[in-house]
Design a protein around this motif. Structure first.
Motif, mmCIF file in Angstrom:
data_model
loop_
_atom_site.group_PDB
_atom_site.id
_atom_site.type_symbol
_atom_site.label_atom_id
_atom_site.label_comp_id
_atom_site.label_asym_id
_atom_site.label_seq_id
_atom_site.Cartn_x
_atom_site.Cartn_y
_atom_site.Cartn_z
ATOM 1 N N ARG A 75 32.059 33.260 41.657
ATOM 2 C CA ARG A 75 32.758 34.515 41.371
ATOM 3 C C ARG A 75 33.666 34.910 42.522
ATOM 4 O O ARG A 75 34.784 35.394 42.316
ATOM 5 C CB ARG A 75 31.744 35.617 41.106
ATOM 6 N N PHE A 76 33.165 34.695 43.730
ATOM 7 C CA PHE A 76 33.972 35.019 44.917
ATOM 8 C C PHE A 76 35.266 34.219 44.912
ATOM 9 O O PHE A 76 36.360 34.760 45.100
ATOM 10 C CB PHE A 76 33.139 34.697 46.163
ATOM 11 N N ALA A 79 37.731 35.536 42.228
ATOM 12 C CA ALA A 79 38.488 36.717 42.651
ATOM 13 C C ALA A 79 39.549 36.343 43.667
ATOM 14 O O ALA A 79 40.691 36.821 43.619
ATOM 15 C CB ALA A 79 37.542 37.765 43.241
ATOM 16 N N LEU A 80 39.177 35.424 44.562
ATOM 17 C CA LEU A 80 40.124 34.955 45.576
ATOM 18 C C LEU A 80 41.362 34.338 44.926
ATOM 19 O O LEU A 80 42.499 34.665 45.279
ATOM 20 C CB LEU A 80 39.404 33.915 46.439
ATOM 21 N N ILE A 83 43.613 36.984 42.994
ATOM 22 C CA ILE A 83 44.431 37.792 43.895
ATOM 23 C C ILE A 83 45.516 36.933 44.523
ATOM 24 O O ILE A 83 46.653 37.388 44.719
ATOM 25 C CB ILE A 83 43.548 38.446 44.968
ATOM 26 N N ALA A 87 49.393 37.700 44.596
ATOM 27 C CA ALA A 87 49.996 37.987 45.901
ATOM 28 C C ALA A 87 51.102 37.003 46.245
ATOM 29 O O ALA A 87 52.053 37.358 46.946
ATOM 30 C CB ALA A 87 48.914 37.952 46.982
ATOM 31 N N TYR B 33 33.031 40.281 42.996
ATOM 32 C CA TYR B 33 34.452 40.154 42.667
ATOM 33 C C TYR B 33 35.308 40.997 43.621
ATOM 34 O O TYR B 33 36.366 40.566 44.095
ATOM 35 C CB TYR B 33 34.709 40.610 41.231
ATOM 36 N N ALA B 35 34.557 41.928 46.640
ATOM 37 C CA ALA B 35 34.568 41.325 47.970
ATOM 38 C C ALA B 35 35.569 40.182 48.039
ATOM 39 O O ALA B 35 36.338 40.058 49.004
ATOM 40 C CB ALA B 35 33.170 40.830 48.336
ATOM 41 N N GLY B 36 35.579 39.344 46.988
ATOM 42 C CA GLY B 36 36.537 38.248 46.971
ATOM 43 C C GLY B 36 37.969 38.749 46.947
ATOM 44 O O GLY B 36 38.847 38.210 47.626
ATOM 45 N N ALA B 37 38.202 39.812 46.171
ATOM 46 C CA ALA B 37 39.553 40.355 46.082
ATOM 47 C C ALA B 37 39.998 40.923 47.420
ATOM 48 O O ALA B 37 41.135 40.692 47.864
ATOM 49 C CB ALA B 37 39.598 41.439 45.005
ATOM 50 N N PHE B 39 38.901 40.039 50.347
ATOM 51 C CA PHE B 39 39.083 38.899 51.247
ATOM 52 C C PHE B 39 40.473 38.296 51.063
ATOM 53 O O PHE B 39 41.226 38.094 52.025
ATOM 54 C CB PHE B 39 38.002 37.873 50.949
ATOM 55 N N ALA B 40 40.829 38.062 49.788
ATOM 56 C CA ALA B 40 42.134 37.475 49.514
ATOM 57 C C ALA B 40 43.257 38.413 49.934
ATOM 58 O O ALA B 40 44.283 37.979 50.472
ATOM 59 C CB ALA B 40 42.257 37.150 48.029
ATOM 60 N N TRP B 44 46.094 37.440 52.594
ATOM 61 C CA TRP B 44 47.484 37.355 52.137
ATOM 62 C C TRP B 44 48.395 38.337 52.843
ATOM 63 O O TRP B 44 49.581 38.069 53.011
ATOM 64 C CB TRP B 44 47.568 37.545 50.626
ATOM 65 N N TYR B 86 32.900 36.281 59.535
ATOM 66 C CA TYR B 86 32.616 36.385 58.102
ATOM 67 C C TYR B 86 31.704 35.253 57.656
ATOM 68 O O TYR B 86 30.704 35.466 56.968
ATOM 69 C CB TYR B 86 33.946 36.324 57.357
ATOM 70 N N SER B 164 35.092 43.581 53.194
ATOM 71 C CA SER B 164 34.669 42.577 52.236
ATOM 72 C C SER B 164 33.271 42.076 52.575
ATOM 73 O O SER B 164 32.421 41.930 51.686
ATOM 74 C CB SER B 164 35.669 41.434 52.233
#
Lengths: 132, 184
Positions: A75-76, A79-80, A83, A87, B33, B35-37, B39-40, B44, B86, B164
């Motif tokens: 899931r992580f 999401a990465l 985004i 982006a 989700y 946390a991943g967002a 992080f990205a 970015w 992290y 995150s």
């Protein structure tokens, strides 16, 4: 049956529109970097599909989904990637590598592609669970 | 104060209760989700600054005068520290840190806490380093306003990584309590 067929046709149409937008955003300005957005969004559902099967015991993993590391990691990563897909064109447009219009087009196209994949997964989820 | 106190809790400190954050069983999923967002987003926004710097124009629209400052390796160091922190924080077994007695040996708990401390120190060091870079390199450098963005992006990256990690930690430990209640 008819409803399912209609859903498939509608979703494939939306998918085609999404890819068309992405390819147009590349071709109109002769700059093929936004094509990576399509690749990103196609890759986005992959971790969620792969990682639940890495847990070893599949029955346990699917019935008691909470608290397993690989599922969380999948899931992580999802999401990465999502985004990243949104982006990437923004970053490219910000540093004036691509046109802002190309940025908007590729974001909309990528959103359509990913939305199609999500909608497909949601619409045909029951058959999958039956299969499991 | 004639309001009936239906759920009076003698341990309560504040009068107003905190809003109940019960997103149901999806809390863990949403947290991960999110946390991943984050992080990205952190990664970015810094990459955006780096790419922008690589394609930077001169601030006055003058072709002859190049941009006065660029993102160099110094700017990358806080982000690398945060990233290492992290990874370290998330590699730790969370049950070990809580340290229930009679569950494993106490030295393992001590070691887990030490490593957790190192991880959070790395992340805090990354945050402090990014603020340092912002102040020393950009704010005190007397450059035009648009170049301060590189420094702000750096700080934002560190904050996003830290948030995150915190969200990921909370999301993963709420579920374990739930399990714990279930098994008892």
């Amino acid at each position: 049956m008819g409803a399912g067929l209609r859903t498939v046709i509608l979703l494939s149409f939306v998918l085609a529109v999404g890819f068309l937008l992405i390819i147009l955003s590349c071709a109109l300005w002769q700059n093929w970097l936004p094509l990576l957005v399509a690749l990103t969004f196609v890759l986005a559902p992959l971790p969620n599909a792969v990682f639940p099967h890495c847990c070893g015991a599949d029955e346990y993993a699917t019935s008691f989904e909470e608290g397993s590391g690989p599922v969380d990691f999948g899931r992580f990563i999802t999401a990465l990637i999502v985004i990243t897909g949104f982006a990437f064109p923004i970053v490219l447009a910000h540093s004036e590598i691509i046109n802002p219009k190309a940025c908007a087009m590729s974001i909309v196209g990528g959103g359509l592609v990913y939305g199609t994949i999500l909608a497909y997964a949601a619409a045909f989820k029951q058959e999958n669970s039956e299969y499991d | 104060m004639s309001l009936p106190r239906a759920n009076y809790d003698p341990r309560r400190v504040c009068i107003n209760p905190f809003p109940d954050f019960s997103l149901g069983t999806h809390r863990r999923t949403i947290g991960i989700y999110l946390a991943g967002a984050l992080f990205a987003f952190g990664i970015w926004i810094f990459l955006d600054a780096a790419i922008l710097s690589a394609h930077a124009k001169s601030p006055w629209g003058d072709k002859d005068q190049p941009a006065p400052i660029h993102v160099t390796f110094v700017d990358w160091v806080p982000g690398i520290c945060s990233l290492l922190g992290y990874i370290v924080v998330n590699l730790i077994d969370k049950d070990r840190v809580k340290g229930e007695d009679g569950f494993g040996d106490s030295r393992a708990v001590w070691r887990a806490r030490l490593i957790l401390f190192i991880g959070f120190a790395l992340m805090a060091g990354g945050l402090a380093g990014s603020v340092t870079v912002l102040v020393l390199k950009y704010v005190l450098g007397e450059y035009p306003e648009q170049f301060n963005y590189y420094g702000y992006a750096n700080v934002t990256q560190s904050i996003a990584l830290m948030l995150s990690a915190v969200i990921l930690w909370i999301a993963q430990s709420t579920s374990s309590e739930y399990e714990y209640n279930l098994t008892l």
